[in-house]
Every structure is written in C-alpha cells, then in structure tokens.
Design a protein around this motif. Structure first.
Motif, short mmCIF file in Angstrom:
data_model
loop_
_atom_site.label_atom_id
_atom_site.label_comp_id
_atom_site.label_asym_id
_atom_site.label_seq_id
_atom_site.Cartn_x
_atom_site.Cartn_y
_atom_site.Cartn_z
N PRO A 79 0.80 -1.24 0.00
CA PRO A 79 0.00 0.00 0.00
C PRO A 79 0.83 1.28 0.00
O PRO A 79 0.34 2.34 -0.36
CB PRO A 79 -0.83 -0.11 1.29
N LEU A 80 2.11 1.17 0.37
CA LEU A 80 2.98 2.35 0.35
C LEU A 80 3.21 2.87 -1.06
O LEU A 80 3.53 4.04 -1.25
CB LEU A 80 4.34 2.00 0.96
N ILE A 81 3.06 1.99 -2.03
CA ILE A 81 3.26 2.43 -3.42
C ILE A 81 2.27 3.55 -3.74
O ILE A 81 2.65 4.61 -4.24
CB ILE A 81 3.13 1.23 -4.40
N ASP A 82 0.99 3.32 -3.40
CA ASP A 82 -0.01 4.37 -3.67
C ASP A 82 0.22 5.60 -2.80
O ASP A 82 0.02 6.73 -3.25
CB ASP A 82 -1.42 3.82 -3.43
N PHE A 83 0.67 5.37 -1.56
CA PHE A 83 0.95 6.48 -0.64
C PHE A 83 1.99 7.42 -1.26
O PHE A 83 1.82 8.64 -1.30
CB PHE A 83 1.44 5.89 0.69
N TYR A 84 3.08 6.84 -1.77
CA TYR A 84 4.15 7.67 -2.33
C TYR A 84 3.82 8.17 -3.74
O TYR A 84 4.27 9.23 -4.14
CB TYR A 84 5.49 6.91 -2.31
N LYS A 85 3.01 7.38 -4.47
CA LYS A 85 2.59 7.86 -5.81
C LYS A 85 1.76 9.13 -5.64
O LYS A 85 1.93 10.08 -6.39
CB LYS A 85 1.76 6.78 -6.52
N ALA A 86 0.89 9.11 -4.64
CA ALA A 86 0.03 10.28 -4.40
C ALA A 86 0.88 11.52 -4.08
O ALA A 86 0.49 12.64 -4.38
CB ALA A 86 -0.95 9.99 -3.27
N LYS A 87 2.03 11.30 -3.49
CA LYS A 87 2.92 12.44 -3.18
C LYS A 87 3.77 12.83 -4.37
O LYS A 87 4.53 13.80 -4.32
CB LYS A 87 3.86 12.07 -2.02
N GLY A 88 3.74 11.99 -5.41
CA GLY A 88 4.50 12.30 -6.63
C GLY A 88 6.00 12.08 -6.50
O GLY A 88 6.78 12.66 -7.25
N ILE A 89 6.43 11.24 -5.54
CA ILE A 89 7.88 11.06 -5.39
C ILE A 89 8.34 9.63 -5.66
O ILE A 89 9.49 9.29 -5.38
CB ILE A 89 8.41 11.51 -4.00
N LEU A 90 7.45 8.80 -6.20
CA LEU A 90 7.84 7.39 -6.42
C LEU A 90 8.17 7.14 -7.89
O LEU A 90 7.46 7.59 -8.78
CB LEU A 90 6.71 6.46 -5.99
N THR A 91 9.27 6.46 -8.13
CA THR A 91 9.60 6.03 -9.49
C THR A 91 9.83 4.53 -9.49
O THR A 91 10.60 4.01 -8.67
CB THR A 91 10.87 6.73 -10.01
N ASP A 92 9.16 3.83 -10.40
CA ASP A 92 9.38 2.39 -10.55
C ASP A 92 10.64 2.12 -11.34
O ASP A 92 10.91 2.80 -12.33
CB ASP A 92 8.23 1.76 -11.37
N VAL A 93 11.40 1.12 -10.90
CA VAL A 93 12.56 0.68 -11.68
C VAL A 93 12.47 -0.84 -11.76
O VAL A 93 12.30 -1.51 -10.74
CB VAL A 93 13.89 1.11 -11.02
N GLU A 94 12.58 -1.36 -12.97
CA GLU A 94 12.51 -2.81 -13.18
C GLU A 94 13.65 -3.49 -12.40
O GLU A 94 14.82 -3.14 -12.57
CB GLU A 94 12.63 -3.04 -14.69
N GLY A 95 13.28 -4.45 -11.55
CA GLY A 95 14.30 -5.09 -10.71
C GLY A 95 14.84 -6.38 -11.28
O GLY A 95 15.49 -7.15 -10.57
N ILE A 96 14.59 -6.61 -12.57
CA ILE A 96 15.12 -7.82 -13.21
C ILE A 96 16.17 -7.41 -14.24
O ILE A 96 15.94 -6.49 -15.02
CB ILE A 96 13.97 -8.64 -13.84
N GLY A 97 17.32 -8.09 -14.18
CA GLY A 97 18.43 -7.76 -15.07
C GLY A 97 19.71 -7.92 -14.28
O GLY A 97 19.68 -8.43 -13.15
N SER A 98 20.83 -7.47 -14.85
CA SER A 98 22.07 -7.62 -14.08
C SER A 98 22.14 -6.53 -13.01
O SER A 98 21.47 -5.49 -13.12
CB SER A 98 23.28 -7.50 -15.02
N ILE A 99 22.96 -6.76 -11.98
CA ILE A 99 23.10 -5.78 -10.90
C ILE A 99 23.52 -4.42 -11.47
O ILE A 99 22.97 -3.39 -11.11
CB ILE A 99 24.14 -6.29 -9.86
#
Ligand code: AMP
Length: 189
Positions: free
Chosen positions: A155-175
């Motif tokens: 639920p924090l995803i929506d909390f921070y999206k509402a504040k406009g400070i969340l960015t998704d980054v794909e977590g699959i791939g090399s380090i």
C-alpha cells in the motif's frame, strides 16, 4: 541532503543496490533488517525481543521502528543524506518518517521502487537461503514474508505515488544494469 528510500519486496535486490548507491553518492546506508540482525547476534535486549518475530517473517512493531531509525540517524550528524533500505514498511512508518524528516528540516528526495514478480522473488530467496543460511529464508517463512509485504507494505506504493515522489525501476536484469537505471533516476532529481 539527498534522502532516498529503496523500496521493493524481499529479494528484490534492494540491499545490494542500496549499498552501491550509498557508496556512489556518499550517503549513509541504513538497513533496519541489518540493525535487527546485528542486535540478534549481540543478544541485546532489542535482539531478544525481535528475534522470534523476524524468524517468522512478521513485521516488528511500528513504535520500535521509528525509535530505531531515529537512533541510527543520530549516529551520523555529518551525513550528506541517507539511503533507507527496508524502511518504511507500513503506512504508519512512512508517516513517522515524514515527521522525522520534517523535524530535521529535511524531506525525502525520491522513493525508488524495485519491481520484481512473486515467482522470481521466491526463486531468488530460496537460492539465497542455500548460500547465506538466513533463518528467515525457509520456504514457509519466505511465503509469509511475501504475503506480509503484499498486505502491509505494498500500500505504500499508492501512498508515495500520491505524493508524486515514487519512481518504478525494473528489478530484473544484471546488478549493474539495474544500478544504472536507479542512478539515472537519482541524477534527474
Ligand atoms: P530485511 O532484511 O529488510 O528483509 O528485514 C528482515 C526482517 O526484519 C523483516 O522480515 C522484518 O521481520 C524485520 N524488519 C526489518 N525492517 C522492518 C521494518 N521497517 N518494519 C518492521 N519489521 C522490519
């Protein structure tokens, strides 16, 4: 100050990436999971209190978390900023973090959300269990940690999206690939 939250399910790689980010941007890395593991090893009062909760994959109480975080932050009066790893994990913790930042005259710069699907997470954590032997990496506990994450932390995803400070980054791939995507987001702020 640059204050980052690295957010993602267990096994999303947030620990690994947080260390790299802290190193590159000269920030202090605070992992609440590491703090707990250290206290458990030291058999401190706090360690003994949280051990069974952590071994079941449940969350430690919100009241304790904010105290622990505040104590950790106080250890670094000269910090240029922080990378929070594994904190916050509930809406209450996120609200407490906002208050703490405000008290310091600071705010969160950006929340980086590492996205990895449940099946990939389960496979990664089972593999880590073989290598590191963490007590909370058994299949049963891993499944519980994933469901605790989905119920209480997601639920924090929506909390921070509402504040406009969340960015998704794909977590699959090399380090390194994932790291460079994270850095691109940080550099844009
Ligand atoms: P981690 O290393 O971040 O996966 O944390 C390991 C365990 O420590 C979690 O499964 C929880 O039991 C506990 N823990 C760490 N951070 C928190 C937090 N912010 N809130 C509640 N429990 C936490």
């Amino acid at each position: 100050m640059v204050n980052l939250v690295l957010f993602g399910p267990p096994g999303s790689g947030k620990g690994t990436q947080s260390v790299k980010i802290a190193e590159k941007y000269k920030l202090v890395h605070i992992s609440t999971g590491d703090v707990f593991r250290r206290e458990i090893r030291a058999k401190s009062e706090l360690g003994l209190k949280v051990q069974s909760i952590i071994e079941k994959g449940e969350l430690v109480s919100d009241d304790l978390l904010i105290q622990i975080l505040e104590n950790e932050i106080k250890k670094y009066p000269d910090a240029q900023g922080f990378v929070f790893d594994g904190f916050p994990r509930t809406i209450r913790q996120a609200e407490d973090l906002d208050k703490l930042m405000a008290k310091m005259g600071e705010k969160l710069t950006v929340v980086l959300s590492l996205t990895v699907n449940d099946n990939e997470i389960l496979q990664r954590l089972l593999k880590r269990a073989e290598i590191e032997g963490r007590k909370d990496d058994t299949r049963e506990v891993i499944e519980n940690r994933i469901s605790v994450y989905n119920a209480q932390t997601q639920p924090l995803i929506d909390f921070y999206k509402a504040k406009g400070i969340l960015t998704d980054v794909e977590g699959i791939g090399s380090i390194d690939e994932i790291f460079s995507h994270l850095c691109a987001v940080i550099d844009a702020h």
